[in-house]
Design an enzyme around this catalytic site. Structure first.
Site, PDB file in Angstrom:
ATOM      1  N   GLY A  99      24.969  11.493  34.127  1.00  0.00           N
ATOM      2  CA  GLY A  99      25.495  10.628  35.185  1.00  0.00           C
ATOM      3  C   GLY A  99      24.984   9.209  35.036  1.00  0.00           C
ATOM      4  N   GLY A 100      25.298   8.402  36.010  1.00  0.00           N
ATOM      5  CA  GLY A 100      24.895   7.010  35.959  1.00  0.00           C
ATOM      6  C   GLY A 100      23.388   6.831  35.941  1.00  0.00           C
ATOM      7  CB  VAL A 104      24.877  16.128  35.710  1.00  0.00           C
ATOM      8  CG1 VAL A 104      25.398  16.979  36.868  1.00  0.00           C
ATOM      9  CG2 VAL A 104      24.955  14.659  36.060  1.00  0.00           C
ATOM     10  CE  LYS A 118      26.019  13.339  39.844  1.00  0.00           C
ATOM     11  NZ  LYS A 118      26.723  12.079  40.017  1.00  0.00           N
ATOM     12  CG  ASP A 215      31.074   3.573  36.180  1.00  0.00           C
ATOM     13  OD1 ASP A 215      32.019   3.130  35.468  1.00  0.00           O
ATOM     14  OD2 ASP A 215      30.159   4.260  35.718  1.00  0.00           O
TER      15      ASP A 215
END
Ligand SMILES: *[C@@H]1O[C@H](CO)[C@@H](O)[C@H](O)[C@H]1NC(C)=O
Ligand SMILES: *[C@@H]1O[C@H](CO)[C@@H](O)[C@H](O)[C@H]1NC(C)=O
Ligand SMILES: *[C@@H]1O[C@H](CO)[C@@H](O)[C@H](O)[C@H]1NC(C)=O
Ligand SMILES: *[C@@H]1O[C@H](CO)[C@@H](O)[C@H](O)[C@H]1NC(C)=O
Length: 400
Positions: A99-100, A104, A118, A215
């Protein structure tokens, strides 16, 4: 919302006019009330940020909003032990993505519920209080087109968010896969476009805080068992508290191919940056082609330029992926392409708001004419972005 923007196409849809007008009126009055509340909070909040940024903010701010500590306490807390157990000790075999802000994992809780875990990466410098702050806000967001947060875990350096698990993975794993894309027929795709639009509208206007995702991309749209879209990775996006709908940042986060020109080049972002990304997504969903890395035998334009060419020649329908021929509804495809083009306009003011987008998708009225979209390719992104940092924004370390 610009009323004039809507007037055009609503006027011409006589049968729906009355209903639409009522919707708009009720939305408008709701928005007015909301704006007033948000404005009050924002003024307080801004003063706060000016005075002191940082950790204390989370606690001292509580009294100035209508949130209470109980809000966070309602969100289940998970022990690190239980999460480690659920993910086989964060086994590499359980890893389902990045993930950002970290990896995850897929996990199975004691009650057999499947979850996506996450884990904040160690290299992310996000502080505990900022993290709590985020959890606090994410917990407030509830919409059928947003992935649901079901709990969190804080243990020493470990900061973990637990989300509902989406069985059908992400949109890009279908859309850009030659075999799997055939499972996404037109009704599914149109449903996904609608759902995304509603989810983003909620983030922008309907949730208590205005949130800009920053995003949006096919990889961040997850699909549930019925192929309903759920927006993910929105928690670490920017939240806005009121009147300032456009801001500058020196950290440009986002993904090539989806990022709007003003954001990529000047670090300026607003809800209209999300609208741009949404527009790209719509065109990708219709065509089955990625904007980033798009190529065509006849020209060197990207997907947006290609769409514009076809649109001008009254051949928009050729954008549609051939696999949709049997399932498509022509008018819906054309409307989607048209709305997509409006969303990827170069000038921020030329792009519709998300509310307009939702209304355009459900109405049958005449749509405004798009101009030439912003079309640039990945190579033309500048190396350095604007240098100004914003005084009262929380800067989230969100490097990738
Ligand atoms: C917040 O409210 C509590 C009780 O309602 C009070 O004791 C506390 O001083 C308040 N804090 C601030 C910063 O106003
Ligand atoms: C249709 O979609 C598939 C799957 O993404 C893609 O491989 C193919 O190139 C698309 N067809 C056209 C004509 O763009
Ligand atoms: C999505 O998930 C459901 C439940 O696992 C499954 O039955 C369905 O076939 C999946 N859809 C696709 C297109 O893979
Ligand atoms: C565009 O195409 C449609 C359907 O093919 C046709 O009805 C319409 O007249 C065309 N418009 C122009 C301006 O050529």
């Amino acid at each position: 919302m610009a009323a004039s923007e809507l007037a055009g196409f609503l006027n011409s849809s006589t049968n729906k006019k009355k209903g639409a007008l009522t919707i708009i009126l009720s939305i408008s009055s709701g928005m007015l009330l909301l704006s007033a509340v948000v404005y009050t909070c924002a003024t307080k909040k801004k003063r706060h940020h000016m005075k002191k940024r940082g950790n204390r903010e989370y606690d001292s701010e509580k009294n100035s909003t209508d949130f209470s500590t109980e809000d966070l306490d309602e969100l289940p807390f998970f022990s690190l032990n239980s999460i480690a157990k659920a993910t086989n000790g964060f086994s590499i075999n359980n890893k389902i993505g990045e993930g950002g802000f970290g990896p995850v994992y897929k996990g199975v809780l004691e009650d057999r519920q499947e979850v996506a875990v996450k884990r904040l990466s160690k290299t992310s410098h996000q502080g505990v209080d900022e993290f709590k702050n985020e959890v606090f806000y994410i917990a407030k967001l509830q919409h059928r087109n947003l992935v649901k947060l079901i709990g969190y875990c804080i243990h020493g350096n470990e900061m973990i968010l637990i989300y509902e698990y989406m069985v059908n993975g992400s949109l890009d794993s279908f859309l850009f896969d030659e075999t799997r894309s055939s499972m996404l027929d037109w009704p599914h795709r149109f449903g996904i476009i609608h759902g995304m639009a509603r989810g983003i509208l909620y983030l922008h206007q309907d949730s208590r805080l205005q949130i800009i995702h920053r995003d949006l991309k096919a990889g961040n749209i997850l699909l549930d068992e019925d192929m309903n879209p759920k927006i993910s990775d929105f928690g670490l996006a920017r939240k806005f508290v009121g009147f300032d709908t456009s801001a500058k940042t020196k950290k440009v986060v986002g993904t090539y191919g989806y990022i709007s020109p003003e954001y990529a080049m000047h670090g300026r972002f607003s809800t209209k940056s999300d609208v741009f990304s949404f527009g790209v997504l719509v065109l990708e969903i219709v065509s089955g082609r990625k904007n980033q890395g798009f190529s065509h035998k006849d020209h060197s334009d990207n997907l947006l330029g290609h769409t514009w060419r076809l649109f001008k020649e009254n051949k928009s329908i050729e954008l549609m992926n051939a696999s949709l021929r049997d399932s498509c509804v022509m008018s819906e495809v054309l409307r989607s392409i048209h709305v997509g083009l409006l969303c990827v306009q170069h000038n921020v003011e030329d792009r519709p708001t998300m509310l307009s987008v939702v209304l355009m998708l459900i109405s049958e009225g005449v749509l405004p004419q798009p101009k030439q979209p912003a079309f640039f390719t990945g190579e033309s992104y500048p190396e350095h972005y604007g240098k100004s940092s914003d005084e009262y924004m929380i800067t989230l370390p969100y490097a990738r």
